[in-house]
Design an enzyme around this catalytic site. Structure first.
Site, short mmCIF file in Angstrom:
data_model
loop_
_atom_site.label_atom_id
_atom_site.label_comp_id
_atom_site.label_asym_id
_atom_site.label_seq_id
_atom_site.Cartn_x
_atom_site.Cartn_y
_atom_site.Cartn_z
N GLY A 95 -11.37 -37.33 12.90
CA GLY A 95 -10.66 -36.09 12.64
C GLY A 95 -11.16 -34.97 13.53
O GLY A 95 -12.21 -35.08 14.17
N CYS A 96 -10.40 -33.89 13.58
CA CYS A 96 -10.76 -32.80 14.48
C CYS A 96 -12.02 -32.09 14.03
O CYS A 96 -13.00 -31.98 14.77
CB CYS A 96 -9.59 -31.83 14.61
SG CYS A 96 -8.87 -31.27 13.05
N TYR A 97 -12.03 -31.61 12.78
CA TYR A 97 -13.24 -30.95 12.29
C TYR A 97 -14.44 -31.89 12.35
O TYR A 97 -15.52 -31.50 12.80
CB TYR A 97 -13.05 -30.47 10.85
CG TYR A 97 -12.19 -29.25 10.66
CD1 TYR A 97 -12.51 -28.03 11.27
CD2 TYR A 97 -11.07 -29.28 9.83
CE1 TYR A 97 -11.73 -26.90 11.07
CE2 TYR A 97 -10.29 -28.15 9.62
CZ TYR A 97 -10.62 -26.96 10.25
OH TYR A 97 -9.86 -25.84 10.04
N THR A 154 -15.18 -34.19 14.34
CA THR A 154 -15.70 -34.33 15.70
C THR A 154 -16.59 -33.15 16.05
O THR A 154 -17.73 -33.31 16.52
CB THR A 154 -14.53 -34.44 16.70
OG1 THR A 154 -13.79 -35.64 16.42
CG2 THR A 154 -15.03 -34.47 18.13
N ALA A 155 -16.08 -31.94 15.83
CA ALA A 155 -16.86 -30.75 16.20
C ALA A 155 -18.15 -30.65 15.38
O ALA A 155 -19.21 -30.27 15.90
CB ALA A 155 -16.02 -29.50 16.00
#
EC number: 1.2.1.38
Lengths: 345, 345, 345, 345
Positions: free
Chosen positions: C148-150, C152-153
């Protein structure tokens, strides 16, 4: 205290009416209807209203509406034309913010709105509520058709030229731009932030519903047929309309007196601000306010008059003008509840 | 009628004071100073004020300021501390929107603001103007230090927890985000639309001037030393602060009474709105308004209290709170001139 | 040439895959499915692709998909888990950009996604595709669950601290912010420009689907259970995530070696950029690019490590990372097709 | 490998040249000059370039520039006209992105740019670099004057009409709108996010420097004098220009063949996309790409041709077109380095 009803209050013009009326000293909102949200407190949908309203959305109720002094319609087109006749019969006064009563030619209306008009009678009697043109008629009207957002900015900008017959009425161009709130509050993919943020485009360039309304108003001002090209555009922001208007001056020497003409035309108008020649009105200068600000321009050796006209589409282009009309209809100070400066920055 | 002066009116807090005071029934701005723009009508710089003010920016004039009942300082730091002592001597009351009188520890002040403090005397006497904490002292103050924007949002969000001693005061985290108007109105490349539009970043993450102010306020609330980590961020929008606060509850059972505690703490506060548990306050719900809205959250099985707190940095975070303080100082209704709902959408 | 299929290509991750693959020298998109838009040229929906693709959306066709070398799923959750087993049987490799195969604990999955998981077998075999952690496993995987995007960060920002056991794993806080494209391309009122433009808010603060995914990844890195508080926020912009991470260093002296530790951890990673200590990564610095940029911060006398980590949610947080995984799976240069600098300004 | 120099690389066109050239297979930037930032790595100013360039800004050095195959000038006006003659003498080829060599009438140039022109000789020899008009001349040119952003969008939109003599050349109107990056990267208050975010306005409505450039190009296309009114506007976004063009068709029947005419005119142009009649090109469809997309419109019973034309002001309006010109000058594939689709969303 004017008892106010609002029909169809879940959209942006609805919340804007509530915002403006929250501090209006002579009006009280006693009901706001929404079939889909009946029972929900308005402050739950619009958190800026927390602490200002206890009101809930309610099912439309004819007897409650009939008990109002004034009912605002903030509905999609096609609703007001069905409900208004009964309200008229009960003596209530109405300001309709939808398009239902704006056009006198009902074939044109049917054409652009895709349904037959159902209240020819009231369409004829309705007063087109642009106070700068029809203040006296508004005062006595039972039914006021509140102008569209683009038509307000465009008409106010062109009026002095057409009233004085200074330009070729067959070659008017209105290149207009609006923030996204003008499209209302429906869940359309095309109006997502991800779609329209950080982008710009024309839309309706082959024809837009506001064109016949603009044409009707400018024809009346000119006293003869006009040819107008109108192209709207979508700006990646929420509020504000800017219209850049182009007209061909018959006699270029008239340029010297245009500024004075505009200032004279609007000097008694509380909500029209003619800025110095060569100014560039910004939409933020009217954000949240009921003003239309405009300025004139000329390019060297040209006979084209350029007018830049800005409004807040939700205020002078909708709810603010509606309250201005209410003030006129009830013989209040026309600026009542509409005094606060625009929110800048 | 309170005669108001504004020193340093060309920035965003200056125009915001003018916007709010334009409709304040008991205050009249009689002078607004700016060395650089002396002679320019304020409405030429801020077109939203056209029709509201005839006033021009003027050179600071001690006798004119001394004739005011109240002077607002909307200056960069370092100005008020030099001008205030003379005004105090002449009996004028002052609300300083700059940072000059916010910190009691002047070494800390000198450290963060890069110059020695020049008015230790008045720094000591100044009342830190957070009405929700110091209303009585504000009423009697001659000099009020108006809180910073971030410190307002952060303190109001943490206060009930610290006052009641429910959380570990050594582990407070405030992750705060602000719109661009918080950086003021100077021609810095870093604040161009082309630089900060459509982007997001932290700044001052290793240390920001508002940290000691926050620490001072929270220490007072807790009655003992606090450890607070504060990271500000820049949002690509103009107005609004959101602070997400994290604190560690000593006793997880206390979660059950937090909502009631917050509601009780703020129930008489006209400008603090405790939303239902689990709500997500939006900055637009306070745009242009003097409210702080907040809500509490808990994640499953966690002892971390999460508070989301929003204000308009130019209103409750600056000019609105300053007018609220003025109202208190002059025994007016505290909400006078601050009644309008936020501009949404 | 790798024959690529895309299932569910009408959303933002779909168009982003097409954008990236348009210039990938070793991949060719041979089909892209959409039940609702079958027959429409992709370039009609996404005008940036005019001239790049003749392809039309098509009904999902098992035999066509089975003829691909690699199929990307860019579908809502619940679709891939039903279609993947059959594709696996036919030997096709899959990168699933949805959440279906990210969690190993299927009760947790069912809980957060509101339906039972239907492919326990493949959920177990799927490789969680964060290349910086699982490159070798990705190389050999038939099924990769794209993070997922969050997550990953957040994971990239915390990893070095947890892998080295330098911080208290029970007290991790991730305050994350995302642009609006993260919510996808559905016609929801809440994602209209008129609703979220020029505003900021937390959402999902009481619990968000990415929390268990983050927890799973951080637990693996720490080698023991972690306590993580995760609050997402919505930024009024289109692309970009910034996550500000807070962790408590067991031994404050370790601050001196953190920067070197992070640089060493990521020195061979083509898409992770550790900026100098005290930097402030901007989301625009990765707009359209597959990089994660991060920087470390410390506030005076504090034992809290602050990490700011930015990615483009649609690239490193979705389609870019998926192509990176494809490159790894097919033994191509990992940066192939992902070389262009971010679009700044 | 073409050795490229860039003079004046700190502005938005400078970073855009670096971004595009980073992946150009046949060009290598060997120097980039900036007096003010000499010694600073370009990646420190533009973090999107981290990992792509080791290059530092350097003082302009005649011998280094003379060793280049091609030098781009990305300087304010007045710089190139002083430096170019010496470079010409040394045989270097130049693409000047500034306005110095765009106008053939140097009195007009002096008038609009407020200084006398200092290189009449090269102003005469310079080729105006609009490839769709002057490809052959560009191929052989030593000095190419890269067109302005507005002039590119406006000329491409009007060209087919004027070349075919179908419209009244005395009545052309170009209502154009640009994102903020068009104003460059200087610390001007008027370009702060706080000033121009969430607002829209016309500027330069009484006359703008791009007017004579537009007039020169359209005059050449028409083969006779033209009358053109040009009003630029500022959009609250970063990249993109939309121009809505109005022209009066001499013979309304010609409407039927306009679409075919436009398609034929541009069918071999790799960067001009004539969309279906009635389309609405969006600026985001060309964000970061070198394309100009356009569409035609007609309103009922009108003889006004409406053309909407969009470009990215920094790409086809500046750096992209400059690289296109370089490709032509060095007989490379014209699209080399310019192949990536626009960044949408």
């Amino acid at each position: 205290m004017i008892k106010v009803g609002i029909v169809g209050g879940t959209g942006y013009t609805g919340v804007e009416l509530l915002r403006i009326l929250a501090t209006h000293p002579e009006a009280e909102v006693i009901c706001i209807t929404s079939r889909s949200e009946a029972g929900m407190p308005v402050a739950d949908m619009y958190p800026n209203l927390r602490g200002h309203y206890e009101l809930e959305f309610s099912e439309p109720d004819a007897s409650v509406l009939a008990s109002c002094d004034l009912v605002f319609f903030a509905t999609p087109h096609g609703v007001a034309m069905r409900m208004v006749p009964e309200l008229m019969a009960s003596g209530v006064r109405v300001v309709d913010l939808s398009a239902d009563f704006r056009l006198k030619d009902l074939d044109t209306w049917a054409n652009w709105y895709g349904m037959p008009h159902e209240s020819a009678d009231w369409a004829e009697k309705a007063v087109y509520g642009l106070p700068e043109v029809a203040r006296d008629a508004i005062r006595d009207a039972q039914l006021v058709a509140n102008p569209g957002c683009y038509p307000t900015a465009v008409q106010l900008g062109f009026l002095p030229l057409l009233e004085q017959g200074l330009v070729n009425p067959a070659r008017l161009i209105a290149d207009a731009k609006s923030g996204a709130s003008g499209a209302g509050r429906q869940g359309k993919i095309g109006m997502l932030h991800g779609e329209i943020g950080e982008s710009f485009k024309a839309y309706g360039a082959s024809g837009h519903r506001h064109l016949p309304e603009i044409r009707q108003g400018l024809t009346a001002a000119a006293g003869k047929g006009v040819g107008v090209t109108f192209v709207p555009h979508l700006i990646p922001m929420i509020r504000g309309i800017e219209a850049t208007l182009y007209a061909e001056l018959d006699n270029p020497q008239d340029f010297d007196r245009l500024q004075a003409l505009y200032e004279a035309r609007y000097k008694d108008e509380p909500f029209v601000d003619v800025m110095p020649f060569g100014s560039h009105p910004e939409t933020r200068s009217v954000r949240g306010a009921n003003h239309c600000r405009m300025a004139l321009h000329r390019q060297e050796d040209s006979n084209i008059v350029i007018v830049s006209s800005v409004i807040d589409n939700l205020v002078k282009g909708a709810a603010g003008q509606a309250v201005q009309n209410m003030n006129i209809m009830f013989s209040l100070d026309e600026t009542m509840g509409l005094n606060a400066p625009a929110l800048l920055p």
